[in-house]
Design an enzyme around this catalytic site. Structure first.
Site, PDB file in Angstrom:
ATOM      1  N   LYS A 266       0.829  -1.198   0.000  1.00  0.00           N
ATOM      2  CA  LYS A 266       0.000   0.000   0.000  1.00  0.00           C
ATOM      3  C   LYS A 266       0.869   1.256   0.000  1.00  0.00           C
ATOM      4  CE  LYS A 266      -3.799  -1.939   2.804  1.00  0.00           C
ATOM      5  NZ  LYS A 266      -4.927  -1.667   1.892  1.00  0.00           N
ATOM      6  N   ARG A 340     -10.655 -11.462   1.289  1.00  0.00           N
ATOM      7  CA  ARG A 340     -11.512 -12.503   0.703  1.00  0.00           C
ATOM      8  C   ARG A 340     -10.835 -13.870   0.748  1.00  0.00           C
ATOM      9  NH1 ARG A 340     -11.521  -8.927  -4.588  1.00  0.00           N
ATOM     10  NH2 ARG A 340     -11.267  -7.451  -2.882  1.00  0.00           N
TER      11      ARG A 340
END
Length: 490
Positions: A266, A340
């Site tokens: 990130k 996920r």
């Protein structure tokens, strides 16, 4: 865990009003008659309360707002807080009023002159929820002081009505404490230890370690944490308050204690906020605490996948192909789409082991949901209209914003991979929906399911009605209401 402000309920004793040295709250609406407590305050202040209630300033208030008279003459109190409270106040108005009183209370003892005010328990709940501060890691933490006494016409009834609400507040406080905690404190091991402590409340808690997870085939979950020195875990919490043969509701939470993005690193700006990426697991934990505290007559199992997503020489790479517990293969396009991968294995395990009546997963899953819904609503995705509508009703009744989002084959097609059964992302378009479509592939046909993307509501930069800036505890009240309305009937 942060403690709730002590709140007690008692019969009205107007002779104590003059000598109370903290704050005093009265509940009125413009041009309303003063009750016995308010009349005593008005007499002691030589009519000042009546003049305030008849003023344009008070008339301009919205229901649930407060005006204060500081250091009133004729009284020992430091202030009288005058609450604009309609005679037939709605639940959220009462909670808003309680929160407004909490903001003004500081460390002072508060005496509420509620008389026959409706929804006294909700006023107390609003106060308890807003009277929160996270001071655990300050060198000179502020010790929260003061108590609240509610004088009302039926204190036993108010106390009984408030008890389950205080259980919700305790659950929300646990969620906030977990979500606010820094990642060097709330490690994967520490998180699991905190949950194991809830066995004292009657929950059955199991902690599955990496060896057990490997035997179960939770390869995608393990792939997320393999770049970290902190061991990945799954914690199973069972509350068995319903019938022996009743299938449980399964709650599944994403517990990424810190998310660097992995190899798909990130940007540095704002990465410190990724301590809250375990917010879904925090909500599940808080709900389970609430259900145990109020002895819910339902069977509910909470499962949380606890990992840390770090870059290292052992971290999962973009382009790697992982086999899920279900047996499907996933091409990892972006290691920052890791939530996920955690959830899919835990969801499959929950269905295999517990055969749930319904399943709800929660995750701070996508930034895309914030682009779509801002910080007002969580994204709601479901394969079952009845379950979804029941949840939306529960969320609305608790004042927790939630908005249903679409699912469909066109979105699912975006997950097609050249080298595996699916990719873990579908590209920039409809990012929150393709994430939900990914999870839907791990929902069995017979399982009613909801996916809640709480990235926009789990933690806020500014205060909201019932919480200061930081973790909100969103979802604890709504899911508790859903359990009460749908799974405790009969």
């Amino acid at each position: 865990m942060t403690d709730l402000t002590p709140i007690t309920f008692a019969e009205t004793d107007i002779d104590r009003i003059a000598g109370h040295s903290g704050r005093i709250a009265v509940f009125l609406e413009p041009e309303s008659r003063l009750d016995a407590g308010a009349r005593r305050v008005n007499r002691l202040t030589k009519g000042a309360l009546q003049r305030l209630v008849e003023s344009e300033r008070f008339a301009a208030l919205k229901p649930g707002d407060v005006l204060s008279m500081g250091y009133p003459a004729g009284m020992a109190a430091e202030a009288v807080d005058v609450v604009h409270m309609p005679r037939r106040a709605e639940v959220m108005t009462a909670r808003k009023a309680g929160a407004a009183l909490a903001k003004r209370r500081g460390d002072s003892d508060l005496l509420m002159l509620a008389a026959a005010t409706r929804r006294v328990a909700d006023v107390a709940f609003g106060l308890a929820m807003r009277d929160y501060g996270f001071e655990d890691h300050k060198s000179a933490p502020k010790v929260r002081k003061g108590t609240v006494e509610v004088m009302c016409s039926k204190p036993d009834d108010a106390r009984e009505a408030a008890a389950p609400l205080m259980a919700v507040a305790e659950g929300a406080f646990m969620t906030r404490d977990l979500t606010n905690a820094p990642a060097n404190i709330l490690t994967t091991t520490n998180f699991a230890e905190r949950l194991a402590e809830m066995e004292s409340l009657g929950l059955k808690v199991e902690v599955l370690d990496e060896e057990e997870l490997a035997k179960l085939g939770m390869r995608t979950l393990l792939s997320v944490g393999q770049g970290s020195d902190s061991p990945s875990k799954v914690v199973v919490m069972r509350w068995e308050g319903g019938a022996d043969d009743a299938a449980p509701l399964a709650l599944i939470g994403k517990g990424v204690v810190f998310d660097t993005g992995g190899i798909s690193l990130k940007p540095g700006a704002g990465m410190e906020d990724m301590t809250m990426d375990m917010g879904g697991a925090g909500v599940v934990s808080g709900v389970m605490r609430t259900l145990a505290l109020r002895k819910a007559k339902a069977n509910v199992v909470g499962l949380v996948g606890i990992v840390e997503n770090m870059p290292s020489g052992n971290a999962t790479r973009p382009g790697d192909v992982i086999t899920t517990m279900k047996g499907d293969t996933v091409e990892v396009i972006n290691t920052d789409a890791e939530g996920r991968l955690v959830l899919c294995d835990v969801m499959w395990y929950a269905q295999d082991r517990f055969k749930p009546a319904a399943m709800i997963d929660l995750a701070t899953l996508t930034g895309a949901i914030i682009i779509g819904l801002g910080h007002e609503n969580a994204g709601v995705f479901s394969n079952d209209d009845g379950l979804c509508n029941d949840f939306l009703k529960a969320a609305e009744s608790e004042g927790e914003g939630a908005w249903r989002m679409p699912l469909g084959q066109g979105y699912d097609d975006l997950l097609k991979s050249r080298v595996a059964d699916m990719k873990n992302i579908g590209g920039r378009p409809a990012g929150s929906i393709t994430a939900a479509q990914f999870l839907k592939r791990f929902v069995k046909d017979e399982t009613p399911w909801i996916h809640l993307d709480i990235a926009g509501v789990a933690s806020l930069k500014s205060e909201c009605t019932l919480a200061p800036a930081g973790a909100t505890g969103w979802g604890v009240a709504a899911l508790n209401r859903l359990v009460a309305d749908r799974f405790e009937k009969g």
